[in-house]
Scaffold this motif. Structure first.
Motif, short mmCIF file in Angstrom:
data_model
loop_
_atom_site.label_atom_id
_atom_site.label_comp_id
_atom_site.label_asym_id
_atom_site.label_seq_id
_atom_site.Cartn_x
_atom_site.Cartn_y
_atom_site.Cartn_z
N LEU A 40 0.84 -1.20 0.00
CA LEU A 40 0.00 0.00 0.00
C LEU A 40 0.88 1.26 0.00
O LEU A 40 0.65 2.20 -0.77
CB LEU A 40 -0.91 -0.01 1.24
CG LEU A 40 -1.80 1.21 1.42
CD1 LEU A 40 -2.92 1.23 0.38
CD2 LEU A 40 -2.40 1.26 2.83
N ILE A 41 1.90 1.24 0.85
CA ILE A 41 2.78 2.42 0.94
C ILE A 41 3.54 2.61 -0.37
O ILE A 41 3.67 3.74 -0.87
CB ILE A 41 3.75 2.26 2.14
CG1 ILE A 41 2.95 2.17 3.45
CG2 ILE A 41 4.74 3.42 2.21
CD1 ILE A 41 3.74 1.64 4.61
N ALA A 77 1.21 4.13 -2.83
CA ALA A 77 0.91 5.54 -2.50
C ALA A 77 2.08 6.42 -2.94
O ALA A 77 1.88 7.53 -3.45
CB ALA A 77 0.66 5.68 -1.00
N VAL A 124 -7.97 6.00 0.16
CA VAL A 124 -7.64 4.66 0.65
C VAL A 124 -8.91 4.11 1.30
O VAL A 124 -9.41 4.68 2.28
CB VAL A 124 -6.47 4.69 1.65
CG1 VAL A 124 -6.19 3.28 2.16
CG2 VAL A 124 -5.22 5.28 0.99
N VAL A 147 1.02 6.26 4.88
CA VAL A 147 0.62 6.75 3.55
C VAL A 147 0.85 8.26 3.47
O VAL A 147 1.34 8.79 2.47
CB VAL A 147 -0.85 6.36 3.24
CG1 VAL A 147 -1.32 7.01 1.96
CG2 VAL A 147 -1.00 4.85 3.15
N LEU A 167 -5.31 13.42 0.73
CA LEU A 167 -5.48 12.02 1.13
C LEU A 167 -6.83 11.83 1.81
O LEU A 167 -7.13 12.49 2.82
CB LEU A 167 -4.34 11.63 2.09
CG LEU A 167 -4.43 10.26 2.74
CD1 LEU A 167 -4.41 9.15 1.69
CD2 LEU A 167 -3.28 10.06 3.73
#
Ligand code: FMN
Length: 352
Positions: free
Chosen positions: A130-131, A134, A147, A177, A185
């Motif tokens: 995920l990171i 991102a 997200v 993130v 975000l």
């Protein structure tokens, strides 16, 4: 109509109106995304992605059904009304996430020419992935990243589509993130949780620019003729019935997080008047999905028209009306005591 009346701000992002198209299958291909932009949506959340192969394969196991107000399954082509609910199984983007983000960045650039946005959506499976994604989204210049930490299908696919309900894990995700993604975000929160406010607070604390609430519920619908479950499985269920539940979460979250923090409503919007209901409950914008999935892209200008007519009638802008109803909600404790008032509501033959 003065177009400025529709403008709203989510942190540094100015949207030309509060209509965001929420992520779903009609935003897998460029045609759908650009169609929504051309029809006037301020932003489109492209279909969600992650690294899981199981979630990708799941897109080939999707199915959808329309459920009427009698809870019967109606034909997809049949006339739907405002109370028709959508029940289904969904999967995620089949392209590799990096390739999908690349496409989104190109579409986001195109959307910018229309003063609109194409938003990337990631669903957690593995935190490191995920990171990494991102950071890629950041390097590609994508302006908004959502997200989704609460996709309902996670109940069935819990390793591949994670539903994050624990506040400390939410904090860890948002912090990590936030460190790599410098654009706006947004964190989308599960409907299948009771701590929506606490998760929102954790997201805000770690630097999320907005929270989106709430995801759909999981359901099972018996077909009383065949006695089989409709679609053969559980599935995500959404309809206009969900709107008041979202409205309560919006209004309660506004109370805790303050009037300035942007909340985005999702789940149940079917008309311009429904957009108004969410805005009055504290949403700055809404994500609208099923109405367009079921009825096509014309829903967007129709909704904008209904919204504009309401604002003209009230001589107000969207910004003027955010949270008005939320701020008038009283507690049970504040209600006057009315002995025997309940007797007005029960059937006559239940009284002596
Ligand atoms: C067929 C379908 C697929 C969806 N896929 C996604 C998805 O990939 N990612 C996501 O964040 N939300 C997804 N959603 C949820 C929607 O974006 C939206 O939040 C939800 O449907 C509630 O809004 P609505 O009542 O306007 O449909 C999906 C919804 C539907 C109906």
């Amino acid at each position: 109509m003065d177009k400025k009346k529709l403008e709203i701000d989510i942190g540094d992002i100015r949207l030309k109106n509060p209509i965001i198209c929420g992520s779903a299958e009609h935003f897998i291909e460029k045609a759908g995304i650009m169609n929504a932009i051309n029809m006037g949506a301020a932003a489109v959340v492209a279909k969600s992605s992650n690294e899981s192969n199981v979630a990708k394969i799941q897109l080939d196991k999707t199915d959808y059904s329309l459920i009427d107000s009698k809870l019967d399954n109606i034909n997809w082509k049949e006339k739907k009304d405002i109370d028709t609910s959508l029940f289904g199984r969904s999967g995620l983007i089949q392209l590799e996430t990096e390739e999908w983000l690349n496409k989104i960045s190109i579409l986001d650039n195109e959307a910018a020419k229309e003063n609109a946005f194409v938003i990337a959506s990631l669903i957690p499976s593995n935190l490191d992935c995920l990171i990494k994604y991102a950071e890629i989204a950041n390097n590609l210049g994508i302006r908004i990243l959502e997200v989704n930490i609460g996709a309902p299908h996670g109940v069935e696919l819990d390793e591949e589509i994670k539903i994050i309900r624990k506040e400390d894990i939410v904090k860890e995700i948002v912090k990590n993130v936030r460190d790599v993604f410098k654009g706006s975000l947004w964190i989308k929160i599960a409907g299948v949780t009771e701590n929506v406010i606490e998760i929102s607070a954790a997201s805000k604390e770690q630097g999320a620019d907005a929270v989106v609430m709430i995801g759909r519920m999981m359901a099972m619908i018996p077909d009383i003729e065949s006695m089989d479950p409709i679609l053969g499985t559980n599935g995500a269920y959404g309809g206009r019935w969900a709107l008041p539940i979202t409205c309560r979460w919006l209004s309660e979250t506004r109370k805790m997080l303050g009037n300035e923090y942007p909340l985005i409503g999702t789940n149940g919007v079917r008309s311009g008047e429904d957009v108004v209901r969410m805005i009055l409950s504290g949403a700055t914008a809404v994500e609208m999905t099923s109405a367009i999935f079921m009825d096509g892209f014309d829903v967007i200008p129709k909704t904008l028209h209904q919204l504009s007519s309401y604002l003209d009638r009230k001589n107000a802008s969207i910004k003027d009306i955010i949270g008005i109803t939320a701020d008038r909600v009283k507690s049970y404790g504040e209600q006057e005591i009315r002995p025997n008032y309940w007797k007005k509501f029960v059937p006559d033959d239940s009284l002596n």
